[in-house]
Design a protein around this motif. Structure first.
Motif, PDB file in Angstrom:
ATOM      1  N   SER A  82      -0.797   4.149  15.419  1.00 39.00           N
ATOM      2  CA  SER A  82      -2.010   5.088  16.159  1.00 39.00           C
ATOM      3  C   SER A  82      -3.120   4.780  15.947  1.00 39.00           C
ATOM      4  CB  SER A  82      -1.080   6.234  15.180  1.00 39.00           C
ATOM      5  OG  SER A  82      -1.421   6.665  13.359  1.00 39.00           O
ATOM      6  N   VAL A  83      -3.951   4.208  14.850  1.00 39.01           N
ATOM      7  CA  VAL A  83      -5.505   4.589  15.362  1.00 39.01           C
ATOM      8  C   VAL A  83      -6.187   3.939  16.586  1.00 39.01           C
ATOM      9  CG1 VAL A  83      -7.649   3.927  13.853  1.00 39.01           C
ATOM     10  CG2 VAL A  83      -4.822   5.082  12.565  1.00 39.01           C
ATOM     11  N   PRO A  84      -5.286   2.199  16.410  1.00 33.90           N
ATOM     12  CA  PRO A  84      -4.267   1.636  15.608  1.00 33.90           C
ATOM     13  C   PRO A  84      -5.547   0.447  15.079  1.00 33.90           C
ATOM     14  CG  PRO A  84      -5.328   0.615  18.043  1.00 33.90           C
ATOM     15  CD  PRO A  84      -6.246   1.375  18.198  1.00 33.90           C
ATOM     16  N   GLU A  85      -5.411   0.768  13.458  1.00 35.09           N
ATOM     17  CA  GLU A  85      -5.743  -0.322  12.449  1.00 35.09           C
ATOM     18  C   GLU A  85      -5.423  -1.064  12.018  1.00 35.09           C
ATOM     19  OE1 GLU A  85      -9.017   1.210   8.289  1.00 35.09           O
ATOM     20  OE2 GLU A  85      -7.749   2.726  10.018  1.00 35.09           O
ATOM     21  N   CYS A  86      -5.618  -2.110  11.380  1.00 32.37           N
ATOM     22  CA  CYS A  86      -5.463  -3.339  10.493  1.00 32.37           C
ATOM     23  C   CYS A  86      -5.848  -3.181   8.817  1.00 32.37           C
ATOM     24  CB  CYS A  86      -5.870  -4.550  10.356  1.00 32.37           C
ATOM     25  SG  CYS A  86      -4.740  -5.335   9.745  1.00 32.37           S
ATOM     26  N   LEU A  87      -4.437  -2.814   8.539  1.00 36.27           N
ATOM     27  CA  LEU A  87      -4.777  -1.934   6.636  1.00 36.27           C
ATOM     28  C   LEU A  87      -4.782  -2.831   5.567  1.00 36.27           C
ATOM     29  CD1 LEU A  87      -2.344   0.646   6.997  1.00 36.27           C
ATOM     30  CD2 LEU A  87      -5.207   0.549   7.343  1.00 36.27           C
ATOM     31  N   LYS A  88      -4.065  -4.420   5.814  1.00 37.40           N
ATOM     32  CA  LYS A  88      -3.855  -5.253   5.446  1.00 37.40           C
ATOM     33  C   LYS A  88      -3.532  -7.201   5.931  1.00 37.40           C
ATOM     34  CE  LYS A  88      -1.510  -6.664   0.679  1.00 37.40           C
ATOM     35  NZ  LYS A  88       0.151  -5.233  -0.233  1.00 37.40           N
ATOM     36  N   THR A  89      -3.948  -8.097   5.389  1.00 37.65           N
ATOM     37  CA  THR A  89      -4.045  -9.159   5.767  1.00 37.65           C
ATOM     38  C   THR A  89      -3.343 -10.273   4.476  1.00 37.65           C
ATOM     39  OG1 THR A  89      -5.347  -8.846   7.230  1.00 37.65           O
ATOM     40  CG2 THR A  89      -4.919 -11.407   6.539  1.00 37.65           C
ATOM     41  N   LEU A  90      -2.606 -10.629   5.331  1.00 34.73           N
ATOM     42  CA  LEU A  90      -1.898 -11.552   3.604  1.00 34.73           C
ATOM     43  C   LEU A  90      -1.738 -12.882   4.674  1.00 34.73           C
ATOM     44  CD1 LEU A  90       1.377  -9.878   2.775  1.00 34.73           C
ATOM     45  CD2 LEU A  90      -0.595  -9.314   1.607  1.00 34.73           C
ATOM     46  N   ASP A  91      -2.595 -14.364   3.457  1.00 35.65           N
ATOM     47  CA  ASP A  91      -2.660 -15.287   4.138  1.00 35.65           C
ATOM     48  C   ASP A  91      -1.686 -16.067   3.755  1.00 35.65           C
ATOM     49  OD1 ASP A  91      -3.300 -17.776   5.179  1.00 35.65           O
ATOM     50  OD2 ASP A  91      -5.322 -18.474   4.362  1.00 35.65           O
ATOM     51  N   LEU A  92      -0.167 -16.804   4.423  1.00 34.38           N
ATOM     52  CA  LEU A  92       0.792 -17.723   3.951  1.00 34.38           C
ATOM     53  C   LEU A  92       0.265 -19.212   3.463  1.00 34.38           C
ATOM     54  CD1 LEU A  92       1.919 -14.824   4.172  1.00 34.38           C
ATOM     55  CD2 LEU A  92       4.092 -15.572   4.599  1.00 34.38           C
ATOM     56  N   ARG A  93      -0.526 -19.784   4.601  1.00 31.31           N
ATOM     57  CA  ARG A  93      -1.234 -20.586   4.368  1.00 31.31           C
ATOM     58  C   ARG A  93       0.349 -21.877   5.562  1.00 31.31           C
ATOM     59  NH1 ARG A  93      -2.218 -23.244  -0.967  1.00 31.31           N
ATOM     60  NH2 ARG A  93       0.430 -22.788  -1.328  1.00 31.31           N
ATOM     61  N   PHE A  94       0.760 -20.920   5.826  1.00 31.52           N
ATOM     62  CA  PHE A  94       1.791 -21.821   6.677  1.00 31.52           C
ATOM     63  C   PHE A  94       2.503 -21.120   7.826  1.00 31.52           C
ATOM     64  CE2 PHE A  94       3.174 -23.720   2.953  1.00 31.52           C
ATOM     65  CZ  PHE A  94       3.147 -24.539   2.245  1.00 31.52           C
ATOM     66  N   PRO A  95       2.414 -21.700   8.939  1.00 34.74           N
ATOM     67  CA  PRO A  95       2.624 -20.773  10.105  1.00 34.74           C
ATOM     68  C   PRO A  95       3.710 -20.117  10.347  1.00 34.74           C
ATOM     69  CG  PRO A  95       1.594 -23.164  11.114  1.00 34.74           C
ATOM     70  CD  PRO A  95       1.695 -23.034   9.354  1.00 34.74           C
ATOM     71  N   VAL A  96       3.799 -18.762  10.398  1.00 35.77           N
ATOM     72  CA  VAL A  96       5.286 -18.032  10.632  1.00 35.77           C
ATOM     73  C   VAL A  96       5.751 -17.535  12.034  1.00 35.77           C
ATOM     74  CG1 VAL A  96       5.970 -15.855   9.759  1.00 35.77           C
ATOM     75  CG2 VAL A  96       3.790 -17.165   8.990  1.00 35.77           C
ATOM     76  N   PHE A  97       7.004 -18.733  11.747  1.00 39.57           N
ATOM     77  CA  PHE A  97       7.954 -18.452  13.417  1.00 39.57           C
ATOM     78  C   PHE A  97       8.664 -17.195  13.158  1.00 39.57           C
ATOM     79  CE2 PHE A  97      11.538 -19.170  15.572  1.00 39.57           C
ATOM     80  CZ  PHE A  97      11.689 -19.925  16.611  1.00 39.57           C
TER      81      PHE A  97
END
Length: 797
Positions: A82-97
């Protein structure tokens, strides 16, 4: 800078909790559309690679407008859209399909609601070593793992399943089951009520005799449906009765191992029964249960949505959607649903009538049959004044797409044909061309011959009607006998056009003027042939009008013929090039003409019309597209990079901006997906109409618009011209036609001017030099004849 043309149907969309917004994965962003108007509301920007999964958090006082996204950039992000805004970022180290979050769907019991539970996501990691971050372990195949979204440290080391390639995850609407397709098998896990990093879920496997393409779960019962490559739909009822419910193998006091009690079930799978439905003629791509579980929706290549009644198997249809179907998504608002199509459109459906109330139209994807009809398919056509692009569609139409608004406006059906699910191509729209002011369109459609017989070429002219849409005004069948049309070009100021053909001729077409009779204006927009021309029966492969329309240039194989279009008189012939010329363009209002050759000896040449000579050229430069500024002496080319340079630049192509008088490029930009791409100079948007903008559209029809002369353009440039090495040639005078002339000896010429004798042979030099600098013939002839006579000193007797 403006970008657009992204794919809206790479992944399934998601409705907001109130049903007023539709979130769509579009490249590396998430586009938020209004379901009431179909217009773009906002975008979630932050990922650096395509977004592959989108999960909207359930409705609650604190999570009303929150969502999770996953991408092949190895990250998962939490958003407030709704803002829009990124609240949190997680780095998994692998590409996510693929990603699902079952705990968001599973309702909490009242006793557990007060307890804090971690939220776990199940991710399918993509085996893409090129995209994986450096110095990180890389999976050897597709893997399914857990990820703690609440207390994230690292992706769980527990591997639920390894596959040869990453598979898409499917979660049940209740959040209790998770499933994937793996060739001819279905793997289904039961999600634990209390999940953890080390918790192991129970799994069962269901077998089939054909490759499975899609699966879906019933919203309330233990029913799973799957579609296969042959068009069949299989429905397993009561799956997991042995492993998920009763480990002893007894249900209601009887054994579940008796195959006679499990009709249709293969290999003693853990299911009570399996039934098969068949209507689709090819692989099933869409499969989804209705929100109440009473119906099953299916779709595929036919472009027909089939509504199956689950208890009886009876069918209803929503036909003529016009494109293969990919996804069906229910909305929290029971009156709305969405259906995603392969032609990059998302239709909003009114339920339960299945009426399409509005559509979100992205740019249509490239033709899938370009390899079948190679040499016929046309590039995109641009409208300089309004910023529109006209692209071909799979169903023999032309889509007009607004580059500034990034949305489809309307479509024109060139050939009246319904969507056909067969692979056979019988008709091709080979050419699309727009006039400079965008008021006239020319199209060429080719009916391909069958077994070497038949075939038909039709040239059509279209005019803008009162609703600012094109309507056909003239059909011309076989305009060049049985030869194919190579090019169509429009006069810049008059209602005149030229069509060239491989059969060795070109024709000039004119539109009948408006007729005034008795005070009434009668519109007669029919087109008729004004003149026919040819040159030594050579194939005419390209044509172009000058800026004022006084000169018509037509390429006849390796030479350029210049004509007076009003009188159909051949004015001059210039050339010649090493290979047949395939493209011609006049540069703005200058007196320069561009020519492009392909095949084994590609070449870009610039010709001076005042001197009728080659000004400069580049050899071994494979040109994919050319565009000239309307009011400036600049032009841009899209070139494919040779193998020796690809390693130095990021991409497979480069855009070079030239001032027509200078062979050194003003600026350059490396680009990707250059094969099949296009270029166009456009008039600035309504806020800045005086600007001249440059747009690049790649082979996937993604585009970017920028100011080529501003600071922004130089920031986009990744390499200077010094990093590029092409073979450049420059020829003037007779050299461009007859080859190199002997070098002039200035000392010898000076001696010739002082003493003219027969032994010095002055006629070897008096004809040397540029044609526009030679003295008149009256002077040359007298000097030439005089040089042949032996001069004697008079003697006095």
């Amino acid at each position: 800078m403006i970008s657009g043309g992204k794919n809206y149907v790479s992944s399934a969309p998601a409705f907001s909790n109130d049903g007023k917004r539709l979130l769509v994965c579009s490249g590396s962003t998430v586009s938020v559309f209004s379901t009431a108007t179909g217009s773009l509301v906002s975008s979630l920007e932050g990922h650096s690679a395509p977004v592959t999964a989108l999960v909207v958090c359930p409705a609650s006082s604190s999570l009303l407008t929150y969502c999770w996204t996953a991408s092949v950039d190895c990250t998962i992000r939490h958003w407030d859209f709704s803002v829009p805004e990124c609240l949190k970022t997680l780095d998994l180290r692998f590409p996510v399909f693929s990603m699902v979050v079952p705990s968001l769907l599973s309702p909490r019991e009242e006793t557990d609601a007060k307890k804090r539970h971690d939220v776990f996501a199940y991710v399918s990691l993509q085996n893409d070593n090129a995209n994986a971050k450096e110095n990180c372990p890389k999976p050897s195949c597709g893997q399914i793992r857990k990820c703690n979204l609440t207390n994230f440290h690292a992706v769980s080391s527990l591997i639920l399943k390894e596959t040869e390639r990453p598979e898409s995850l499917t979660v049940s609407p209740s959040g209790k089951f998770l499933g994937i397709k793996d060739k001819r098998k279905l793997h289904i896990w039961k999600i634990l009520k209390v999940d953890s990093n080390s918790a192991v879920s129970k799994k069962i496997t269901l077998h089939h005799s054909k490759t499975i393409t899609v699966l879906t779960f019933h919203p309330m019962e233990r029913i799973v449906a799957a579609g296969d490559v042959t068009g069949r739909i299989l429905i397993w009822r009561g799956f997991g009765a042995k492993k998920f419910l009763h480990s002893a193998g007894l249900v209601n006091g009887r054994s579940t191992n008796d195959e006679e009690d499990k009709p249709g079930v293969r290999e003693n799978d853990d299911a009570e029964s399996c039934s098969t439905w068949h209507w689709h003629s090819s692989g099933v791509r869409l499969l989804s249960f209705s929100s109440d579980g009473a119906y099953l929706y299916s779709g595929g290549k036919e472009g027909v949505l089939v509504l199956w009644q689950l208890d009886t198997g009876k069918k209803k249809f929503l036909p003529r959607i016009g494109s293969p179907l990919l996804y069906f998504v229910d909305s929290p608002d029971p009156s709305l649903s969405s259906i995603s199509c392969a032609d990059n459109q998302i239709h909003i459906l009114k339920m339960p009538s299945l009426e399409i109330v509005r559509s979100i139209s992205g740019i249509k994807p490239p033709l899938s049959h370009q390899d079948i009809c190679e040499g016929f398919c046309s590039r995109a056509a641009f409208d300089y004044t309004s910023g529109l692009v006209a692209v071909q569609t799979q169903n023999y139409g032309i889509q007009f797409y607004s580059l500034f608004a990034n949305r489809g406006l309307y479509e024109v059906q060139v050939c009246e044909r319904n969507h056909q699910p067969v692979d056979e191509v019988t008709v091709v729209v080979s050419l699309v061309e727009l006039s400079v002011d965008g008021s006239i369109m020319g199209t060429v459609e080719v009916k391909l011959p069958e077994d070497g017989f038949g075939g038909l070429v039709c040239l059509k002219f279209w005019d803008l009607d009162d609703n600012k849409r094109f309507s056909v005004s003239t059909h011309i069948y076989e305009p060049h006998r049985d030869a194919h049309i190579s090019a169509v070009a429009f006069h810049p100021t008059r209602r005149m056009a030229v069509s060239s053909s491989y059969g060795g001729d070109f024709k000039i077409w004119v539109c009948k003027e408006e007729i005034q009779q008795k005070g009434q204006m009668l519109q007669n927009s029919g087109w008729m042939c004004h003149a026919v021309g040819s040159y030594k029966n050579k194939a005419m492969r390209a044509a172009a009008f000058s800026a004022d329309g006084s000169v018509l240039a037509v390429a006849a194989d390796t030479v350029i013929t210049l004509w007076d279009p009003n009188n159909n008189v051949l004015v001059a012939v210039i050339g010649e090039t090493p290979m047949p010329i395939t493209s011609l363009a006049f540069v703005g209002k200058s007196d320069y003409l561009l020519s492009v050759c392909h095949n084994s000896k590609p070449q870009l040449s610039v010709w001076s019309m005042s001197k009728l000579t080659a000004s400069w050229s580049y050899k071994h430069l494979q040109i994919e597209a050319v565009s000239c500024a309307i009011d400036l002496s600049y032009f841009a080319v899209l070139a494919l990079l040779p193998d020796c340079i690809k390693g130095k630049l990021q991409g497979d192509g480069i855009i070079l901006l030239f001032n027509v008088t200078d062979p050194i490029a003003v600026a350059s930009w490396s680009v990707t997906k250059a094969i099949g791409g296009g270029l166009a100079f456009l008039k600035g948007d309504p806020s800045e109409p005086s600007q001249t903008l440059l747009t690049y559209i790649n082979g996937d029809r993604e585009y970017i618009i920028f100011h080529p002369f501003g600071k922004e353009a130089f920031e986009l440039s990744t390499r200077r011209q010094d990093d590029l090495v092409f073979e450049e040639t420059g020829q003037f005078g007779y050299t461009s036609i007859y080859g190199e002339l002997p070098k002039l000896d200035l000392k010898r010429n000076l001696a010739s001017s002082i003493s003219s004798t027969a032994s010095e042979r002055p006629w070897e030099t008096i004809f040397s030099g540029s044609s526009h600098m030679l003295p008149p013939l009256t002077k040359l002839c007298s000097e030439f004849l005089e040089s042949l006579l032996e001069k004697r000193t008079p003697t006095v007797e």
